[in-house]
Design a protein around this motif. Sequence first.
Motif, PDB file in Angstrom:
ATOM      1  N   CYS A 112       0.831  -1.197   0.000  1.00 26.75           N
ATOM      2  CA  CYS A 112       0.000   0.000   0.000  1.00 26.75           C
ATOM      3  C   CYS A 112       0.871   1.254   0.000  1.00 26.75           C
ATOM      4  N   ILE A 113       0.428   2.270  -0.697  1.00 26.49           N
ATOM      5  CA  ILE A 113       1.190   3.503  -0.814  1.00 26.49           C
ATOM      6  C   ILE A 113       1.390   4.202   0.536  1.00 26.49           C
ATOM      7  N   PHE A 114       0.539   3.885   1.495  1.00 21.44           N
ATOM      8  CA  PHE A 114       0.650   4.511   2.816  1.00 21.44           C
ATOM      9  C   PHE A 114       1.577   3.748   3.769  1.00 21.44           C
ATOM     10  N   LEU A 115       2.129   2.630   3.316  1.00 19.82           N
ATOM     11  CA  LEU A 115       2.974   1.825   4.198  1.00 19.82           C
ATOM     12  C   LEU A 115       4.408   2.340   4.197  1.00 19.82           C
ATOM     13  N   ASN A 116       4.891   2.713   5.369  1.00 17.92           N
ATOM     14  CA  ASN A 116       6.298   3.081   5.528  1.00 17.92           C
ATOM     15  C   ASN A 116       7.119   1.809   5.721  1.00 17.92           C
ATOM     16  N   SER A 117       8.301   1.759   5.124  1.00 20.58           N
ATOM     17  CA  SER A 117       9.147   0.563   5.180  1.00 20.58           C
ATOM     18  C   SER A 117       9.992   0.549   6.452  1.00 20.58           C
ATOM     19  N   PRO A 118      10.602  -0.586   6.774  1.00 18.70           N
ATOM     20  CA  PRO A 118      11.434  -0.688   7.976  1.00 18.70           C
ATOM     21  C   PRO A 118      12.589   0.311   8.002  1.00 18.70           C
ATOM     22  N   GLY A 119      13.065   0.753   6.834  1.00 22.07           N
ATOM     23  CA  GLY A 119      14.181   1.686   6.804  1.00 22.07           C
ATOM     24  C   GLY A 119      13.797   3.145   6.966  1.00 22.07           C
ATOM     25  N   PHE A 120      12.512   3.438   7.030  1.00 18.66           N
ATOM     26  CA  PHE A 120      12.061   4.819   7.144  1.00 18.66           C
ATOM     27  C   PHE A 120      12.345   5.355   8.547  1.00 18.66           C
ATOM     28  N   ALA A 121      12.741   6.619   8.632  1.00 16.53           N
ATOM     29  CA  ALA A 121      13.156   7.211   9.910  1.00 16.53           C
ATOM     30  C   ALA A 121      12.073   7.130  10.988  1.00 16.53           C
ATOM     31  N   ALA A 122      10.811   7.305  10.592  1.00 17.61           N
ATOM     32  CA  ALA A 122       9.714   7.272  11.565  1.00 17.61           C
ATOM     33  C   ALA A 122       9.298   5.855  11.934  1.00 17.61           C
ATOM     34  N   GLY A 123       9.927   4.861  11.278  1.00 15.88           N
ATOM     35  CA  GLY A 123       9.606   3.475  11.576  1.00 15.88           C
ATOM     36  C   GLY A 123       8.605   2.893  10.601  1.00 15.88           C
ATOM     37  N   PRO A 124       8.492   1.566  10.574  1.00 13.73           N
ATOM     38  CA  PRO A 124       7.588   0.908   9.632  1.00 13.73           C
ATOM     39  C   PRO A 124       6.135   0.993  10.074  1.00 13.73           C
ATOM     40  N   GLY A 125       5.241   0.835   9.103  1.00 15.61           N
ATOM     41  CA  GLY A 125       3.819   0.798   9.416  1.00 15.61           C
ATOM     42  C   GLY A 125       3.028   1.806   8.614  1.00 15.61           C
ATOM     43  N   CYS A 126       1.743   1.823   8.851  1.00 15.89           N
ATOM     44  CA  CYS A 126       0.835   2.708   8.135  1.00 15.89           C
ATOM     45  C   CYS A 126       1.105   4.160   8.517  1.00 15.89           C
ATOM     46  N   ALA A 127       1.365   4.996   7.520  1.00 18.14           N
ATOM     47  CA  ALA A 127       1.626   6.412   7.774  1.00 18.14           C
ATOM     48  C   ALA A 127       0.402   7.101   8.363  1.00 18.14           C
ATOM     49  N   LEU A 128      -0.781   6.687   7.932  1.00 17.32           N
ATOM     50  CA  LEU A 128      -2.009   7.270   8.462  1.00 17.32           C
ATOM     51  C   LEU A 128      -2.158   6.942   9.943  1.00 17.32           C
ATOM     52  N   HIS A 129      -1.854   5.701  10.291  1.00 17.12           N
ATOM     53  CA  HIS A 129      -1.978   5.243  11.671  1.00 17.12           C
ATOM     54  C   HIS A 129      -0.975   5.960  12.582  1.00 17.12           C
ATOM     55  N   SER A 130       0.279   5.952  12.180  1.00 21.31           N
ATOM     56  CA  SER A 130       1.317   6.542  13.030  1.00 21.31           C
ATOM     57  C   SER A 130       1.152   8.057  13.138  1.00 21.31           C
ATOM     58  N   ALA A 131       0.729   8.715  12.052  1.00 19.66           N
ATOM     59  CA  ALA A 131       0.508  10.155  12.105  1.00 19.66           C
ATOM     60  C   ALA A 131      -0.634  10.494  13.057  1.00 19.66           C
ATOM     61  N   ALA A 132      -1.682   9.692  13.030  1.00 19.52           N
ATOM     62  CA  ALA A 132      -2.804   9.927  13.944  1.00 19.52           C
ATOM     63  C   ALA A 132      -2.355   9.827  15.398  1.00 19.52           C
ATOM     64  N   LEU A 133      -1.594   8.795  15.706  1.00 16.93           N
ATOM     65  CA  LEU A 133      -1.121   8.624  17.078  1.00 16.93           C
ATOM     66  C   LEU A 133      -0.230   9.787  17.498  1.00 16.93           C
ATOM     67  N   ALA A 134       0.657  10.208  16.605  1.00 13.85           N
ATOM     68  CA  ALA A 134       1.571  11.307  16.916  1.00 13.85           C
ATOM     69  C   ALA A 134       0.814  12.614  17.137  1.00 13.85           C
ATOM     70  N   ARG A 135      -0.325  12.752  16.490  1.00 18.09           N
ATOM     71  CA  ARG A 135      -1.114  13.975  16.608  1.00 18.09           C
ATOM     72  C   ARG A 135      -2.181  13.877  17.698  1.00 18.09           C
ATOM     73  N   GLY A 136      -2.215  12.752  18.402  1.00 19.02           N
ATOM     74  CA  GLY A 136      -3.194  12.585  19.468  1.00 19.02           C
ATOM     75  C   GLY A 136      -4.600  12.331  18.971  1.00 19.02           C
ATOM     76  N   VAL A 137      -4.706  11.736  17.788  1.00 20.21           N
ATOM     77  CA  VAL A 137      -6.002  11.451  17.177  1.00 20.21           C
ATOM     78  C   VAL A 137      -6.190   9.945  17.080  1.00 20.21           C
ATOM     79  N   ASN A 138      -7.420   9.455  17.253  1.00 23.41           N
ATOM     80  CA  ASN A 138      -7.670   8.029  17.096  1.00 23.41           C
ATOM     81  C   ASN A 138      -7.456   7.653  15.633  1.00 23.41           C
ATOM     82  N   PRO A 139      -6.652   6.630  15.344  1.00 25.72           N
ATOM     83  CA  PRO A 139      -6.369   6.241  13.954  1.00 25.72           C
ATOM     84  C   PRO A 139      -7.604   5.966  13.103  1.00 25.72           C
ATOM     85  N   LEU A 140      -8.732   5.610  13.708  1.00 27.15           N
ATOM     86  CA  LEU A 140      -9.911   5.304  12.902  1.00 27.15           C
ATOM     87  C   LEU A 140     -10.429   6.543  12.166  1.00 27.15           C
TER      88      LEU A 140
END
Length: 300
Positions: A112-140
């Motif tokens: 998926c285009i939103f998936l960050n890879s293991p080598g990405f500085a912010a870490g692997p996983g869904c960019a939408l999910h991790s951005a929501a958590l970082a911003r204090g928002v529920n990922p849903l």
Amino acid sequence: MARPPVDTREWVSFEDEDEERTWVFDVSFLTSNWKCIFGDGCQGVLTGPAPELVQGCCSYGAHLIDKKDARRVEKVAKTLTADEWENHGTKKSVIHTNKHGELVTRLQGDACIFLNSPGFAAGPGCALHSAALARGVNPLTYKPEVCWQLPLRREDQVEDDGHVVSTVRQWDRRHWGKGGEEFHWWCTQDPEAFVGTKPVYEEMEAELTEMVGATVFQRLLAYLRQRDRLRAQRVALPHPAVRYPKPVAASGFSSVEDQFEQGQADGAKPDGSQPVASEAGSAPSAAASVPTRDAILLPE
């Protein structure tokens, strides 16, 4: 003597107080200790184990349920920064229509285009999910509906008279379509993912509330809490994924089952136990019923 099937489940149903609808819930899954183990043992959904890719269930992109879902994701994508999203700056649209006419997130490389890879500085996983958590928002609020619902799914069936039966259950391989059977691994069918410290209905309270509404969720919660208070009088039915250790011998049975049956033989059934309301390998009919002591759906 016939042995019980290994995939029996516990269900509960009750009528909606405000509309012509029956709610049916997969109690075996909702009370289990399943948890998402993305990046911590998840083997992914490819045809072979690939934990090192850290793709989870993001290898094929996401199907959007409608245009509203798609527009919401596109709007959120525009707010992502280069520090949050590895594919930031892509000139391609993040969502497109596939050859089947379905709205899906675009693939970038092999995921998926939103998936960050293991080598990405912010870490692997869904960019939408991790951005929501970082911003204090529920990922849903950021992710496609199918993504934040997994591994839950809601199925609505309209009967001939217009009455609706809404079933909330775990997402199984078959719900992916034909390709699901080719997965090397799927988390709701492996004990490795049943390692949480809270039951699913607590872990995914926000998701369940969004799926069924606050009033229905609170009624379900009241039932499950009542069930917990009464468990000392009965033997609960564990989730199928953890009921039998793997591999399951064709002619043998787990120590859990053997101990239970031995207890039955020794007369260990508690005094004053209630009759069983329902036990089945598939969702019950809409006639199954509800939050009372006699409706505790536990096995003999």
